[in-house]
Design an enzyme around this catalytic site. Sequence first.
Site, PDB file in Angstrom:
ATOM      1  N   SER A   1       0.828  -1.208   0.000  1.00 28.92           N
ATOM      2  CA  SER A   1       0.000   0.000   0.000  1.00 28.92           C
ATOM      3  C   SER A   1       0.859   1.254   0.000  1.00 28.92           C
ATOM      4  O   SER A   1       1.285   1.736   1.063  1.00 28.92           O
ATOM      5  CB  SER A   1      -0.937  -0.023   1.213  1.00 28.92           C
ATOM      6  OG  SER A   1      -1.819   1.066   1.180  1.00 28.92           O
ATOM      7  N   ASN A  15       0.908   4.294   2.682  1.00 34.36           N
ATOM      8  CA  ASN A  15       0.630   3.785   4.028  1.00 34.36           C
ATOM      9  C   ASN A  15       1.975   3.503   4.687  1.00 34.36           C
ATOM     10  O   ASN A  15       2.646   2.513   4.362  1.00 34.36           O
ATOM     11  CB  ASN A  15      -0.224   2.513   3.922  1.00 34.36           C
ATOM     12  CG  ASN A  15      -0.600   1.930   5.270  1.00 34.36           C
ATOM     13  OD1 ASN A  15       0.148   2.048   6.239  1.00 34.36           O
ATOM     14  ND2 ASN A  15      -1.746   1.281   5.319  1.00 34.36           N
ATOM     15  N   GLU A  34     -12.853   4.895  -2.019  1.00 34.92           N
ATOM     16  CA  GLU A  34     -12.231   4.150  -0.930  1.00 34.92           C
ATOM     17  C   GLU A  34     -13.204   3.812   0.204  1.00 34.92           C
ATOM     18  O   GLU A  34     -12.796   3.399   1.279  1.00 34.92           O
ATOM     19  CB  GLU A  34     -11.051   4.948  -0.377  1.00 34.92           C
ATOM     20  CG  GLU A  34      -9.960   5.216  -1.394  1.00 34.92           C
ATOM     21  CD  GLU A  34      -9.081   3.999  -1.676  1.00 34.92           C
ATOM     22  OE1 GLU A  34      -8.660   3.333  -0.719  1.00 34.92           O
ATOM     23  OE2 GLU A  34      -8.833   3.721  -2.870  1.00 34.92           O
ATOM     24  N   HIS A  49      -6.065   7.728   4.053  1.00 36.80           N
ATOM     25  CA  HIS A  49      -7.519   7.854   4.157  1.00 36.80           C
ATOM     26  C   HIS A  49      -7.838   8.924   5.196  1.00 36.80           C
ATOM     27  O   HIS A  49      -7.070   9.133   6.142  1.00 36.80           O
ATOM     28  CB  HIS A  49      -8.171   6.531   4.585  1.00 36.80           C
ATOM     29  CG  HIS A  49      -8.092   5.449   3.560  1.00 36.80           C
ATOM     30  ND1 HIS A  49      -7.787   4.143   3.871  1.00 36.80           N
ATOM     31  CD2 HIS A  49      -8.289   5.477   2.222  1.00 36.80           C
ATOM     32  CE1 HIS A  49      -7.792   3.412   2.774  1.00 36.80           C
ATOM     33  NE2 HIS A  49      -8.088   4.201   1.764  1.00 36.80           N
ATOM     34  N   ASP A 105      -9.897   8.789   7.553  1.00 39.37           N
ATOM     35  CA  ASP A 105     -10.112   8.276   8.915  1.00 39.37           C
ATOM     36  C   ASP A 105      -8.818   8.085   9.690  1.00 39.37           C
ATOM     37  O   ASP A 105      -8.839   7.660  10.842  1.00 39.37           O
ATOM     38  CB  ASP A 105     -10.944   6.990   8.902  1.00 39.37           C
ATOM     39  CG  ASP A 105     -10.246   5.802   8.262  1.00 39.37           C
ATOM     40  OD1 ASP A 105      -9.094   5.931   7.794  1.00 39.37           O
ATOM     41  OD2 ASP A 105     -10.866   4.711   8.223  1.00 39.37           O
ATOM     42  N   ASN A 146       0.290  -3.227   9.784  1.00 43.18           N
ATOM     43  CA  ASN A 146       0.001  -3.185   8.352  1.00 43.18           C
ATOM     44  C   ASN A 146      -0.745  -1.915   7.971  1.00 43.18           C
ATOM     45  O   ASN A 146      -1.184  -1.765   6.837  1.00 43.18           O
ATOM     46  CB  ASN A 146      -0.825  -4.412   7.941  1.00 43.18           C
ATOM     47  CG  ASN A 146      -0.199  -5.158   6.777  1.00 43.18           C
ATOM     48  OD1 ASN A 146       0.756  -4.675   6.157  1.00 43.18           O
ATOM     49  ND2 ASN A 146      -0.727  -6.312   6.453  1.00 43.18           N
ATOM     50  N   CYS A 151     -10.339   1.233  11.268  1.00 48.41           N
ATOM     51  CA  CYS A 151     -10.178   0.597   9.950  1.00 48.41           C
ATOM     52  C   CYS A 151     -10.857  -0.767   9.903  1.00 48.41           C
ATOM     53  O   CYS A 151     -11.295  -1.215   8.847  1.00 48.41           O
ATOM     54  CB  CYS A 151      -8.695   0.418   9.627  1.00 48.41           C
ATOM     55  SG  CYS A 151      -7.875   1.904   9.026  1.00 48.41           S
TER      56      CYS A 151
END
Length: 460
Positions: A31, A34, A183, A258, A260, A374, A380
């Site tokens: 990702s 990330n 997303e 993201h 969040d 991760n 999430c």
Amino acid sequence: MNTVDNMNTQDVREVNFDGLIGPTHNYSGLSFGNLASARNAQLCSNPQAAALQGLAKMRRLLTQGYTQGFMPPQQRPQLETMRQLGFTGSDQQIINQLYKRNPRLLSMVYSASPMWAANAATVTPSTDSGDGLVHFTPANLLTTPHRAMEAQATTHSLRTIFNNAKHFKVHAPLPSNNLFADEGAANHSRLCQHYGKRGIAMFAYGRDGIDSGDQPSRFPARQTRLASEAVARSHGVNDDYALFCRQHPVAIDTGAFHNDVVAVANGPVLFFHQLAFATDDFATIKQQLAEQFAFMPLSVNHKDVPLEDAIKSYLFNSQLLAAPNGDMTKMHLIAPSECAENTAVSRYLNTLVQDEKQPIRTIEFVDVRESMSNGGGPACLRLRVVLNEQQRAAVNPAFMLTDAKITALEQWVKKHYRDKLLPDDLADPSFYTESLEALNALTDLLQLESFYPFQQTSTL
């Protein structure tokens, strides 16, 4: 007026459907953007611990009086995509080819990323939709190849869980086009005075779609405004109750792939970092929200909690919960244990709960370290679905949790999951068999027939 506008507010609850972490949980660093995913790439993972940590979090909420459901892991390896790319032979032959020619593709087809159910879909409750149904649009997740493979199976899962057309409508994902990169709920917040009253859908986006505007320079902006507008339109959300706010490019470049990761909302509360949203855009949004109800923005100053600390600790990827009875004045924050270990974040949270002018009264730290490693915190791992009593009764009961069912799932995990998994283990023929046998046993436990594609073609 929507016919459900006047329903009893005490009859409506927010139900969390957590992703049940699958047996192929591994660290492959797939990702881009990330930071935790990249930092831990190629390390040894522990699928058993990951799944048990997730189930322990679900049990905590259930024990505290919250209604809790779950979403099943998807079939992995997902080899249909590789067959579309010209790989031929048996499943094991294709796995061998991938391992020899491109191990990254092997990691991709074994990814357990559907565990992060916040990305599964965007949800509009019946109070807010145009037809009084609960609407779901599965995310296409096309920005990252390993997650783009999820959309079809996610649609199948949602249509199996929410399988009553009198109450639910599960749409197809948006077209797989870069203009409509979606997303899911990780970039969507619902604000309201009470769960049973019409709410405001707040969509966060990183780029418009056609007019890129002020873009982050380091990492990609995954969500487009065009995608968010399409979801709101297809769910029948009234234009006056849909707001669109651009993510701050600095937040994305710092690792908030993201929204969040830097903001969480529930009821009238929006808990967010000072650099979560583009400033000019957000000033208008705050005014519009304040005109609708007693909006309560809780902004965390960058000086108190640097953005880097907020992202590293996943402070805003906590679950912000009303009290189990829906009381918005006694809210509960479920934060990752990393927040307690970060000096700036811990100091801020201690100050926060002492401030009686805001409704977050209690904070609880949970261990979801396997997920955190991760790049996914407590928020999430769950998809939030606001349901009234009739809608809750219409959910497929196989996916609603009780204490006994959690115990059965824990026993299933302990029997079928490895406690160590390295990237090279993905090529192990026995691991392929173990993974499918675990899913086969899960469907037996849940009394589901032919849920997974391999069960429709295999005699395993």
